[in-house]
Design a protein around this motif. Sequence first.
Motif, PDB file in Angstrom:
ATOM      1  N   UNK A  26       0.822  -1.210   0.000  1.00  0.00           N
ATOM      2  CA  UNK A  26       0.000   0.000   0.000  1.00  0.00           C
ATOM      3  C   UNK A  26       0.857   1.262   0.000  1.00  0.00           C
ATOM      4  N   UNK A  27       2.014   1.218   0.646  1.00  0.00           N
ATOM      5  CA  UNK A  27       2.880   2.400   0.693  1.00  0.00           C
ATOM      6  C   UNK A  27       3.389   2.777  -0.698  1.00  0.00           C
ATOM      7  N   UNK A  28       3.546   1.797  -1.575  1.00  0.00           N
ATOM      8  CA  UNK A  28       4.017   2.062  -2.941  1.00  0.00           C
ATOM      9  C   UNK A  28       2.961   2.775  -3.773  1.00  0.00           C
ATOM     10  N   UNK A  29       1.697   2.523  -3.487  1.00  0.00           N
ATOM     11  CA  UNK A  29       0.612   3.122  -4.252  1.00  0.00           C
ATOM     12  C   UNK A  29      -0.464   3.662  -3.341  1.00  0.00           C
ATOM     13  N   UNK A  30      -0.294   4.883  -2.828  1.00  0.00           N
ATOM     14  CA  UNK A  30      -1.212   5.417  -1.820  1.00  0.00           C
ATOM     15  C   UNK A  30      -2.549   5.913  -2.355  1.00  0.00           C
ATOM     16  N   UNK A  31      -2.716   5.974  -3.691  1.00  0.00           N
ATOM     17  CA  UNK A  31      -3.940   6.563  -4.229  1.00  0.00           C
ATOM     18  C   UNK A  31      -5.128   5.607  -4.231  1.00  0.00           C
ATOM     19  N   UNK A  32      -4.893   4.318  -4.417  1.00  0.00           N
ATOM     20  CA  UNK A  32      -5.971   3.332  -4.304  1.00  0.00           C
ATOM     21  C   UNK A  32      -5.367   1.937  -4.249  1.00  0.00           C
ATOM     22  N   UNK A  33      -6.124   0.986  -3.720  1.00  0.00           N
ATOM     23  CA  UNK A  33      -5.683  -0.409  -3.677  1.00  0.00           C
ATOM     24  C   UNK A  33      -6.902  -1.310  -3.777  1.00  0.00           C
ATOM     25  N   UNK A  34      -6.667  -2.523  -4.313  1.00  0.00           N
ATOM     26  CA  UNK A  34      -7.789  -3.423  -4.529  1.00  0.00           C
ATOM     27  C   UNK A  34      -7.292  -4.863  -4.613  1.00  0.00           C
ATOM     28  N   UNK A  35      -8.262  -5.793  -4.598  1.00  0.00           N
ATOM     29  CA  UNK A  35      -7.963  -7.219  -4.613  1.00  0.00           C
ATOM     30  C   UNK A  35      -8.853  -7.925  -5.634  1.00  0.00           C
ATOM     31  N   UNK A  36      -8.288  -8.935  -6.280  1.00  0.00           N
ATOM     32  CA  UNK A  36      -9.069  -9.806  -7.170  1.00  0.00           C
ATOM     33  C   UNK A  36      -8.805 -11.252  -6.763  1.00  0.00           C
ATOM     34  N   UNK A  37      -9.874 -11.995  -6.479  1.00  0.00           N
ATOM     35  CA  UNK A  37      -9.746 -13.396  -6.069  1.00  0.00           C
ATOM     36  C   UNK A  37     -10.342 -14.301  -7.134  1.00  0.00           C
ATOM     37  N   UNK A  38      -9.625 -15.396  -7.422  1.00  0.00           N
ATOM     38  CA  UNK A  38     -10.076 -16.376  -8.412  1.00  0.00           C
ATOM     39  C   UNK A  38      -9.694 -17.763  -7.918  1.00  0.00           C
ATOM     40  N   UNK A  39     -10.606 -18.436  -7.269  1.00  0.00           N
ATOM     41  CA  UNK A  39     -10.366 -19.778  -6.746  1.00  0.00           C
ATOM     42  C   UNK A  39      -9.135 -19.802  -5.842  1.00  0.00           C
ATOM     43  N   UNK A  40      -8.050 -20.376  -6.314  1.00  0.00           N
ATOM     44  CA  UNK A  40      -6.841 -20.506  -5.503  1.00  0.00           C
ATOM     45  C   UNK A  40      -5.805 -19.412  -5.778  1.00  0.00           C
ATOM     46  N   UNK A  41      -6.245 -18.318  -6.412  1.00  0.00           N
ATOM     47  CA  UNK A  41      -5.337 -17.226  -6.765  1.00  0.00           C
ATOM     48  C   UNK A  41      -5.872 -15.899  -6.223  1.00  0.00           C
ATOM     49  N   UNK A  42      -4.960 -15.093  -5.679  1.00  0.00           N
ATOM     50  CA  UNK A  42      -5.306 -13.747  -5.228  1.00  0.00           C
ATOM     51  C   UNK A  42      -4.334 -12.755  -5.842  1.00  0.00           C
ATOM     52  N   UNK A  43      -4.878 -11.723  -6.485  1.00  0.00           N
ATOM     53  CA  UNK A  43      -4.083 -10.602  -6.981  1.00  0.00           C
ATOM     54  C   UNK A  43      -4.391  -9.386  -6.107  1.00  0.00           C
ATOM     55  N   UNK A  44      -3.349  -8.751  -5.609  1.00  0.00           N
ATOM     56  CA  UNK A  44      -3.511  -7.522  -4.835  1.00  0.00           C
ATOM     57  C   UNK A  44      -2.632  -6.448  -5.451  1.00  0.00           C
ATOM     58  N   UNK A  45      -3.155  -5.222  -5.468  1.00  0.00           N
ATOM     59  CA  UNK A  45      -2.398  -4.157  -6.110  1.00  0.00           C
ATOM     60  C   UNK A  45      -2.731  -2.807  -5.489  1.00  0.00           C
ATOM     61  N   UNK A  46      -1.743  -1.913  -5.486  1.00  0.00           N
ATOM     62  CA  UNK A  46      -1.940  -0.529  -5.071  1.00  0.00           C
ATOM     63  C   UNK A  46      -1.455   0.372  -6.191  1.00  0.00           C
ATOM     64  N   UNK A  47      -2.002   1.601  -6.266  1.00  0.00           N
ATOM     65  CA  UNK A  47      -1.741   2.472  -7.411  1.00  0.00           C
ATOM     66  C   UNK A  47      -1.301   3.860  -6.956  1.00  0.00           C
ATOM     67  N   UNK A  48      -0.231   4.344  -7.574  1.00  0.00           N
ATOM     68  CA  UNK A  48       0.174   5.747  -7.502  1.00  0.00           C
ATOM     69  C   UNK A  48      -0.223   6.374  -8.834  1.00  0.00           C
ATOM     70  N   UNK A  49      -1.170   7.297  -8.799  1.00  0.00           N
ATOM     71  CA  UNK A  49      -1.726   7.868 -10.027  1.00  0.00           C
ATOM     72  C   UNK A  49      -0.816   8.971 -10.560  1.00  0.00           C
ATOM     73  N   UNK A  50      -0.203   8.731 -11.727  1.00  0.00           N
ATOM     74  CA  UNK A  50       0.689   9.703 -12.343  1.00  0.00           C
ATOM     75  C   UNK A  50       0.293  10.068 -13.767  1.00  0.00           C
ATOM     76  N   UNK A  51      -0.435   9.174 -14.455  1.00  0.00           N
ATOM     77  CA  UNK A  51      -0.775   9.419 -15.850  1.00  0.00           C
ATOM     78  C   UNK A  51      -2.247   9.102 -16.075  1.00  0.00           C
ATOM     79  N   UNK A  52      -2.840   9.789 -17.066  1.00  0.00           N
ATOM     80  CA  UNK A  52      -4.231   9.551 -17.411  1.00  0.00           C
ATOM     81  C   UNK A  52      -5.165  10.486 -16.662  1.00  0.00           C
ATOM     82  N   UNK A  53      -6.337  10.755 -17.277  1.00  0.00           N
ATOM     83  CA  UNK A  53      -7.313  11.647 -16.656  1.00  0.00           C
ATOM     84  C   UNK A  53      -7.923  11.034 -15.403  1.00  0.00           C
TER      85      UNK A  53
END
Length: 516
Positions: A26-53
């Motif tokens: 979370x410290x790497x991406x303080x602007x937002x964070x989220x999780x995606x779960x798929x059976x035996x797999x978990x993806x977690x990510x945090x975002x630092x917003x630098x580009x895009x509207x």
Amino acid sequence: MCGINVMVGERPIHPDIVATIPDVIKRRGPDCSSTHAQSNVILKSSVLHLRGDCIATQPQPFDHGVLCWNGEVYEYRSQDDDKELREVPLHQSDTDTVLQLLQESLQQNHQSTLQAVTSALSSIWNGEFAFCFLTKKYLYYGRDRLGRRSLLLSKSKGLCKISSVATSLDESWQEIAPGVVFELDLIDHCIRSKQLVLNIPPKVELRLARGDNYSKPEGVPESMWIASLKFEELLLQAVKARLICCRKEPIGLLFSGGLDSAVLAGMTAKLIPDDQPLELYNVAFGDGKAADREAGLACYKELKSTFPGKDTRLVLVDIDEWKAIVDEEEHVQQLIFPKTSVMDLNIGTALWFASRGVGRVDGELYKPKAKILLLGMGADEQLGGYGRHRRAHKDGKLREELDLDISRIWERNLGRDDRVLSDHGKEARFPFLDANVMQFLVETPLDDISDFALNPGEGDKRILRLIASRMNLNTASQLVKRAIQFGSRIAHLSDKKRFGSRRRAKGTSHYGEGSQ
């Protein structure tokens, strides 16, 4: 920029683990964070917003799977046109660009999904990234060709973990090799891989804006002078590309006052608007009598004289108490892991405090606002900046030594540095490791880069010293290379505290060995 954390188990993972995103992610991406779960797999990510509207939330689902993307795309080829290089528009997130590249490649008639993903990522000519891409049967992951973004792997007890930062000090964590797309089978955890393809674009003739304005100094070979003009133009373009941000905020720069950081500071000051601040972070440990502090003050004076209308701020980061270092040591150890040497800890500590940027400007307490952080990593490895390069030149093996340095920079430096620098919610960008800059230096004769017949501080990295002289950065143009652990005096303070004296210290020692 973002943090990535993935778990692949043999069976569905406990809901409590699914819901928790590690703090180091979370410290790497303080602007937002989220999780995606798929059976035996978990993806977690945090975002630092630098580009895009808008913020490109991650993990990002699309027709073919789910993507976690950490990095920047500066130049790429469309899957439909492998000749023309394109740039990502400022209003668009480069996550959307990567999704488009994956979509186009996966719809083509490739032999396998692994080949399609490799083709999509290979179309990025100029960029720095790490990624994970999940489909129903496989997890694909990897890093750019140099490994400028951290990605670690741990396999143990039926659980496979991939993360930007080690989530525990477990010895099974290891750096993932760069320039490779890996395919992890979600059932049996077998791994296959495929190398990224390097497609070098056609040469573009450079316009030398300085050519008519500066006369060649006496004693400088014509070929070296021309090479330095071309190098300056390419490096300026590389800095410009790395200043792109959707928000008009200050630009940060790790500033020792040495040659590499001085040139980057001068180029940044030249490029940014007068009302956009440039924060120069200069760190010193102990009593403040550090060589980097002395050089930083001298170079800053020259910068202010050369660019009087710019809002340039020298942030003096003073860490004068050992307790301040000890208080953060466990955290820094986690960030540099799987590195465990005292030398790595010293470097990591210096980078962590410097990039945090909390210090004083004109005697007043200053808290930084920059989200983009420019660094000079990669200059010494390509320009002959280390003492061993002088010896290699004498033995006729300089090219082999430079190639070796670049081939191992991911394992020695870049992964560790990315983990430390990103911990403050800032994105590190490396102009000297720009693809066009690197290609130019590989193709330039070594005699036009350094002249080891001259003394240290003159002949090494001479091509860059010429640029500094043209920018009126005369102090930096004559300085001898100093590693950050010595220039900031963190090694001096650390060795005395850990080993009792500098003489007894060994940088290759691991935590606790020989400590008092």
